[in-house]
Design an enzyme around this catalytic site. Structure first.
Site, PDB file in Angstrom:
ATOM      1  N   LEU A  48       0.890  -1.004   0.116  1.00 57.72           N
ATOM      2  CA  LEU A  48      -0.016   0.006   0.033  1.00 57.72           C
ATOM      3  C   LEU A  48       0.979   1.340  -0.031  1.00 57.72           C
ATOM      4  O   LEU A  48       1.779   1.259   0.836  1.00 57.72           O
ATOM      5  CB  LEU A  48      -0.837   0.223   1.315  1.00 57.72           C
ATOM      6  CG  LEU A  48      -2.267  -0.447   1.025  1.00 57.72           C
ATOM      7  CD1 LEU A  48      -3.013  -0.214   2.523  1.00 57.72           C
ATOM      8  CD2 LEU A  48      -3.049   0.034   0.141  1.00 57.72           C
ATOM      9  N   ASP A  49       0.626   2.192  -0.788  1.00 60.93           N
ATOM     10  CA  ASP A  49       1.458   3.406  -1.021  1.00 60.93           C
ATOM     11  C   ASP A  49       1.340   4.121   0.307  1.00 60.93           C
ATOM     12  O   ASP A  49       0.267   4.080   1.250  1.00 60.93           O
ATOM     13  CB  ASP A  49       0.913   4.276  -2.144  1.00 60.93           C
ATOM     14  CG  ASP A  49       1.106   3.681  -3.308  1.00 60.93           C
ATOM     15  OD1 ASP A  49       1.799   3.054  -3.661  1.00 60.93           O
ATOM     16  OD2 ASP A  49       0.462   3.999  -4.291  1.00 60.93           O
ATOM     17  N   PRO A  50       2.383   4.763   0.633  1.00 65.07           N
ATOM     18  CA  PRO A  50       2.421   5.805   2.042  1.00 65.07           C
ATOM     19  C   PRO A  50       1.244   6.589   2.281  1.00 65.07           C
ATOM     20  O   PRO A  50       0.481   6.934   3.136  1.00 65.07           O
ATOM     21  CB  PRO A  50       3.616   6.444   2.084  1.00 65.07           C
ATOM     22  CG  PRO A  50       4.591   5.736   1.144  1.00 65.07           C
ATOM     23  CD  PRO A  50       3.514   4.994   0.043  1.00 65.07           C
TER      24      PRO A  50
END
Length: 309
Positions: A48-50
């Site tokens: 999951l992207d930051p």
């Protein structure tokens, strides 16, 4: 001859379904969970992207052997696309590279959605983990290179417009492995002639784990204040789901204790029983409710491929 090093940490196994907060990387989350649980091994099932929040399944111990089965599962995201700007990262983090004063009408948005349902061709973002000549695309992009990333087929099972405002629209998508939601936002904006980027992204489902199984990171961190180590670890372990839950989409083969012993020694066993499958490419086998192995069934035999302690 030197003795092999004893692994650091506990041999704890199972799945933690983390509700990852924004501005917290997936690798950072795995490291935090591994430290909290004092686990020997840990890994996640799908980055999951930051800037994204939501479900990040984290495997501990033997559960890491089942990570591929979760990564291949369907996923559901809720996301917001803000119109008027295309960004280098296709989300809020990047620089503006295109802009427009045009804003789409709600019906115009609805009209393009069928083009993004089913098996579609998608070009991943420049800032992605795709490997180009052995290098991660995001590393090349950060170095100023513009690389040609080949398109690939992904599957969109369901795409719903949840609501539309003047400058943004809210969606829910159910998709298969490898789908980039940031790329959907980028392509929506191009098709509508107004440009667009992701301004909010939340993952609510990773098959087979339901949304209600998520544990907020803050709840885990709060347990750090429990002074008694055994009590603290017991409270953390109670939040884990059994490794076998990651395999619920596979056929199940119950074993006797004698069969389980043979399999743990790496031997095949004859499959008996009226309901036993004759052929199956992947099956999980249990004895007394405990996961023993993942393997295949061929010619009336179960042959283990991955054995669990």
């Amino acid at each position: 001859m030197s003795k092999p090093r004893k692994p650091k940490g506990r041999p704890v196994s199972g799945w933690l379904i983390l509700d990852k907060p924004v501005d917290f990387g997936s690798t950072e989350a795995v490291s935090k969970i591994k430290w909290l649980f004092n686990a020997q091994k840990a890994g996640h099932a799908g980055t999951l992207d930051p800037l994204a929040s939501g479900m990040l399944p984290i495997a501990l111990g033997d559960a890491t052997k089942t990570v591929p089965y979760v990564m291949d599962g369907r996923k559901i995201y809720e996301f917001t696309v803000t119109w008027g700007e295309q960004r280098s990262t296709d989300d809020l983090e990047g620089e503006v590279i295109e802009s427009s004063d045009k804003r789409p009408a709600e019906q115009d948005i609805r009209d393009i959605l069928p083009n993004y349902t089913g098996v579609i061709s998608q070009i991943p973002p420049q800032f992605s983990a795709i490997k180009i000549a052995g290098e991660r695309a995001y590393d090349l992009a950060r170095g100023g290179e513009v690389v040609e990333i080949p398109s690939r087929e992904v599957e969109i099972f369901r795409l719903t417009l949840l609501g539309a405002e003047k400058n943004c629209a809210h969606f829910e998508v159910e998709c298969g492995k490898g789908t980039y939601v940031r790329a959907l936002a980028r392509d929506f904006g191009v098709d509508l002639g107004c440009f667009g980027h992701i301004s909010n992204l939340r993952r609510t489902f990773v098959a087979p784990f339901a949304e209600e199984k998520m544990v907020p990171l803050a709840d885990l961190v709060a347990l750090e204040s429990v002074e008694d180590r055994d009590e603290r670890l017991a409270a953390l372990d109670a939040l884990l789901f059994d490794t076998v839950e990651a395999l619920s989409d596979l056929p199940h083969l119950p074993l006797s204790e004698d069969q389980a012993y043979r399999i743990r020694m790496g031997n095949p066993v004859i499959v008996r029983g009226r309901d036993a499958p004759l052929e199956a490419p992947e099956v999980y086998a249990t004895a007394k409710g405990r996961l023993v192995a993942i393997g295949d069934i061929a010619q009336g035999e179960f042959r283990p491929k991955r054995v669990f302690g």
